[in-house]
Design a protein around this motif. Structure first.
Motif, short mmCIF file in Angstrom:
data_model
loop_
_atom_site.label_atom_id
_atom_site.label_comp_id
_atom_site.label_asym_id
_atom_site.label_seq_id
_atom_site.Cartn_x
_atom_site.Cartn_y
_atom_site.Cartn_z
N SER A 350 0.90 -1.36 -0.13
CA SER A 350 0.05 0.03 0.02
C SER A 350 1.01 1.23 0.06
CB SER A 350 -0.90 -0.08 1.28
OG SER A 350 -0.09 0.07 2.38
N ILE A 351 0.39 2.17 -0.69
CA ILE A 351 0.96 3.47 -0.48
C ILE A 351 -0.03 4.61 0.01
CG2 ILE A 351 1.80 5.41 -2.12
CD1 ILE A 351 2.80 3.34 -4.13
N ASP A 352 0.94 5.57 0.95
CA ASP A 352 -0.02 6.61 1.50
C ASP A 352 0.72 7.64 1.82
OD1 ASP A 352 -2.26 8.00 2.23
OD2 ASP A 352 -2.88 6.58 4.05
N PHE A 380 5.97 10.42 1.49
CA PHE A 380 5.16 9.39 0.50
C PHE A 380 5.87 8.29 0.93
CE2 PHE A 380 4.32 13.21 -1.66
CZ PHE A 380 2.86 13.13 -2.12
N LEU A 382 5.66 3.59 0.82
CA LEU A 382 5.36 2.55 0.35
C LEU A 382 5.71 1.30 1.36
CD1 LEU A 382 4.74 0.32 -1.90
CD2 LEU A 382 6.80 0.39 -2.44
N THR A 390 8.16 -0.53 6.52
CA THR A 390 8.47 0.57 5.56
C THR A 390 9.52 0.33 4.19
OG1 THR A 390 8.05 2.24 7.18
CG2 THR A 390 9.36 3.09 5.19
N VAL A 413 3.83 7.49 -7.07
CA VAL A 413 3.50 5.95 -6.95
C VAL A 413 4.56 5.50 -7.80
CG1 VAL A 413 2.15 4.28 -7.82
CG2 VAL A 413 0.97 6.06 -6.66
N LEU A 416 8.16 5.62 -5.83
CA LEU A 416 8.00 4.56 -4.68
C LEU A 416 8.09 3.10 -5.32
CD1 LEU A 416 5.29 5.96 -2.54
CD2 LEU A 416 7.69 5.91 -2.38
N LEU A 428 -1.46 -3.71 -5.47
CA LEU A 428 -1.30 -2.22 -4.88
C LEU A 428 -2.48 -1.70 -4.39
CD1 LEU A 428 0.64 0.11 -3.89
CD2 LEU A 428 0.19 0.81 -6.60
N VAL A 430 -4.39 1.84 -2.82
CA VAL A 430 -4.21 3.12 -2.73
C VAL A 430 -5.37 3.93 -2.63
CG1 VAL A 430 -1.94 3.46 -4.03
CG2 VAL A 430 -4.17 3.61 -5.24
N TYR A 434 -4.59 9.13 -5.17
CA TYR A 434 -3.69 8.58 -6.39
C TYR A 434 -4.51 7.68 -7.46
CZ TYR A 434 -0.38 8.80 -2.31
OH TYR A 434 0.37 9.22 -1.07
#
Length: 624
Positions: A350-352, A380, A382, A390, A413, A416, A428, A430, A434
């Motif tokens: 996940s990305i945040d 940002f 991942l 992380t 995105v 990362l 993935l 998001v 995104y």
């Protein structure tokens, strides 16, 4: 008086003759629809030239200034006709009334009342000639117009335009919103092919201590870099002062980091309180590791980059060669490399964003209204969705000089995910910041499947209203549209939730429990349908949030006037939490019991104190 009345009757006679023989009246008496449309177009052209208003000096054709004014009164031309005209004509209506219904015309009005039934047709013809093309009803009053022929013709044209616009929308979208009764085609699931074994990239039979795991991130190379640059800045700072700079050693740096971690477990308001010997502040451990003055001296002179390099970079300020993150670059890059070297993520990632609290006066500081931490540095991140490790991150330092042109979220995105050893077949997750069809299709080309909430205003989202979800929809209603690899889903919970996915099927008979009120006002638990994409999103989206939670339990961040020190403390947090996650993953592989993060940190602090420097004196400040 008789002479005036006779002259007025002659004017009335000429008026009636001119109206009956005028070509305009022939057009209105004609029943042909084509002639009627031609007349309307001519009238529209005239109204455009006149800017939809009547001047007070304007006199309609066939009327003299002294002629009978009752043709513009309200007896037969009802208020509905006036109210049904567009709003911008309201001023012209008032001007007509002020010009023609004035007290001067009252004697003529009394004389014209004797004309009887001949007034109606003349008034209607004049009213038609002065009224511009209208809609079938007034947008304010909702009353219907008294011109049926105009209503039918204009309404027909509007209906045709509406049908054409709806057909264009459907042609653009190519589909309609479908219900769960209509079966969706399940997309092919990705085959997970990582370049390395999933999990810690360590000797899986060895028993690593907390210190050994922490030194994977703060290695001897990192410590030597910190020592070198801190000494260089300390000597530069102490030039011309009475006190000379005492050289910092690697053991001193370990002791400094030891106390930084200790202050995260035992927080106090100020740093000096850790060395106070009063009854309230009786903490012997800090003084046993390092004197207060030595700790404060290292803290003031702490540097992650060479001061000479920083001075060269400051001279480039205002140019494209200026690096805003120059002060943190060496440590920043070394921590990043260690993060993705010693752990390989599971299939779900996940990305945040992450906010590091700071009130420093720097252009790197950002504001995020939707985060618990409003002001600070934006990162940002991942992260692994299962354990919260992380994997990759970067500090947002403003828009790049050469963006891709597809948006900041798209670039974040792609940046990362641009790490070595990742592999293919990842899923993935998001959020709607995104998610875009362009991003998901580009990720699909790289063999990375994606899922996330989506904004209905993003480019590529279906715009069709065909079979769309109404406002009052029962809870659990599902609608979907598939466009090739992209699936768009609407789900009604307490509010409408919109999703986009390249992984899931629209509906797979999954249910969710929700508390709902009955008609009698009683709360009850009901099972409602839920799309698979929303269920997986709730399960796997929290990777970054889990990492933030683990960092927040024992955060080592404390107040500082230098912005780069804030990021140094955050790098210590990232290294400690990642080391703790590696410990848990190794314990799972070896079937050993794990320890809590607090115990892990306590063991790490004691180990750092053992390899640290020995203080010359046990106390620094007297009790006061």
């Amino acid at each position: 008086m008789d002479r005036v009345e006779g002259r007025t009757d002659k004017v009335h006679t000429r008026q009636r003759n001119s109206f009956i023989t005028s070509p305009t009246s022939d057009m209105f008496l004609s029943e042909s629809g084509d002639e009627l449309e031609e007349l309307h177009s001519d009238l529209d052209t005239e109204s455009e030239y006149s800017n939809c208003s009547l001047d007070e000096d304007y006199v309609p054709k066939g009327l003299a200034r002294g002629s009978d004014q009752e043709d513009f009164t309200d007896e037969d031309s009802s208020d509905e006709e006036w109210e049904s005209t567009p709003r911008k004509r309201s001023c012209s209506r008032k001007r007509c009334r002020s010009a023609f219904a004035s007290p001067v015309s009252s004697p003529l009005k009394s004389q014209s009342d004797k004309r009887g039934p001949h007034r109606g047709p003349h008034r209607k013809k004049i009213h038609y000639a002065l009224t511009p093309k209208q809609d079938s009803s007034s947008p304010r009053s909702g009353k219907t117009s008294s011109t049926p022929r105009r209503k039918n013709a204009s309404g027909k044209r509007q209906a045709e335009r509406l049908v054409v616009s709806e057909e264009d929308d459907e042609a653009d979208d190519g589909d309609r919103w479908r219900n769960i009764e209509e079966e969706d085609v399940a997309p092919p699931q990705p085959r997970f092919r990582p370049d390395r074994d999933v999990g810690p990239q360590l000797n899986r039979t060895a028993n690593y201590t907390p210190l050994e795991l922490f030194q994977l991130f703060f290695s001897t190379t990192v410590i030597d870099t910190l020592v070198k640059h801190t000494n260089a800045y300390g000597k530069l700072k102490c030039q011309g002062q009475k006190e000379s700079w005492v050289t910092v050693t690697a053991a001193d740096m370990y002791s400094f980091i030891c106390l930084v971690l200790y202050m995260g477990i035992v927080p106090l308001k100020t740093l000096k309180e850790f060395w106070r010997g009063s009854k309230l502040f009786s903490l012997p451990f800090p003084a046993s590791v390092m004197p207060c003055r030595r700790f404060l001296a290292i803290s003031r002179s702490l540097h992650m980059n060479d001061p000479a390099v920083e001075m060269e970079n400051d001279q480039k300020k205002g140019t494209s060669g200026y690096d805003r993150l120059c002060k943190i670059k060496p440590l920043y890059e070394q921590i990043l490399e260690a993060c993705y070297t010693f752990f390989h993520p599971h299939q779900h990632i996940s990305i945040d964003e992450r906010m590091v609290a700071s009130k420093a006066r720097t252009g790197l500081k950002q504001y995020s209204k939707n985060k618990p931490t409003k002001w600070g540095f934006k990162l940002f991140v991942l992260a692994d969705s299962v354990c919260g490790y992380t994997l990759n991150f970067f500090v947002y330092g403003g828009r790049k000089d050469k963006p891709s042109g597809k948006g900041l979220s798209y670039d974040a995105v792609m940046r990362l995910l641009n790490i070595p050893f990742l592999g293919k077949g990842y899923k993935l997750y998001v959020d709607n910041y995104y998610t875009s069809p362009t991003l998901f299709l580009d990720l699909f080309q790289r063999k990375i499947w994606a899922c996330g909430t989506v904004r209905s205003t993003v480019a590529g989202y279906p715009k069709t209203k065909n079979n769309s979800m109404p406002k009052k929809t029962p809870r659990g209603t599902i609608q979907w549209i598939r466009k090739g690899q992209l699936l768009f889903v609407k789900w009604m919970d307490t509010r409408e939730v919109t999703m986009c996915s390249t992984i899931h099927k629209a509906y797979s008979n999954e249910m969710a429990t929700r508390k709902m009120k009955t008609a009698e006002g009683q709360w009850t638990v009901k099972h409602v349908p839920i799309p698979n994409c929303i269920k997986d999103y709730n399960r796997y989206m929290g990777g970054v949030d889990l990492s933030d939670a683990l960092i927040g339990y024992y955060n080592v961040l404390h107040k500082t006037q230098k912005w780069y020190k804030t990021l140094f403390y955050h790098f210590v947090d990232i290294a400690t939490v990642n080391a703790f996650i590696l410990h848990k993953e190794m314990c799972k592989l070896q079937n050993r019991p794990t320890v809590t993060q607090k115990i892990f940190r306590e063991q790490l602090i004691l180990s750092l104190a053992e390899i640290g420097s020995t203080p010359r004196s046990t106390t620094c400040l007297s009790s006061h």
